[in-house]
Design a protein around this motif. Sequence first.
Motif: not given
Length: 95
Positions: A17-20, A29-37, A60-67, A69-77
């Motif tokens: 959550x703290x480190x870009x 990589x999660x974005x790429x996996x979602x795009x492949x699916x 994929x849309x939730x990650x790429x277009x975080x209207x 604000x970006x939800x780091x917890x969502x991606x971590x989960x």
Amino acid sequence: MIWKRIDEHHIDEGSYARSTEYQDLLTMPMLRICELVSEYRSVFEEIDESYPWADVAKMRSKIAHPYGGFDFGFVWDAVTVDLPELVDVCRKGIS
């Protein structure tokens, strides 16, 4: 690949959550996996039609277009909870 990065860099939820840099290491990589699916959903549905492939594609849309604000917890989960299940489903489908 994602888990290897977590191990190599000793990433936990807080450091993610703290480190870009860590965010990029795991989120892309999660974005790429979602795009492949999304792109090959019919192929993945042949592996297991009961798995929620549409939800993975929508992620994929939730990650790429975080209207709002970006939800780091969502991606971590997604990385720590959802991805292991997805990998298991895919492995069963190719064995």
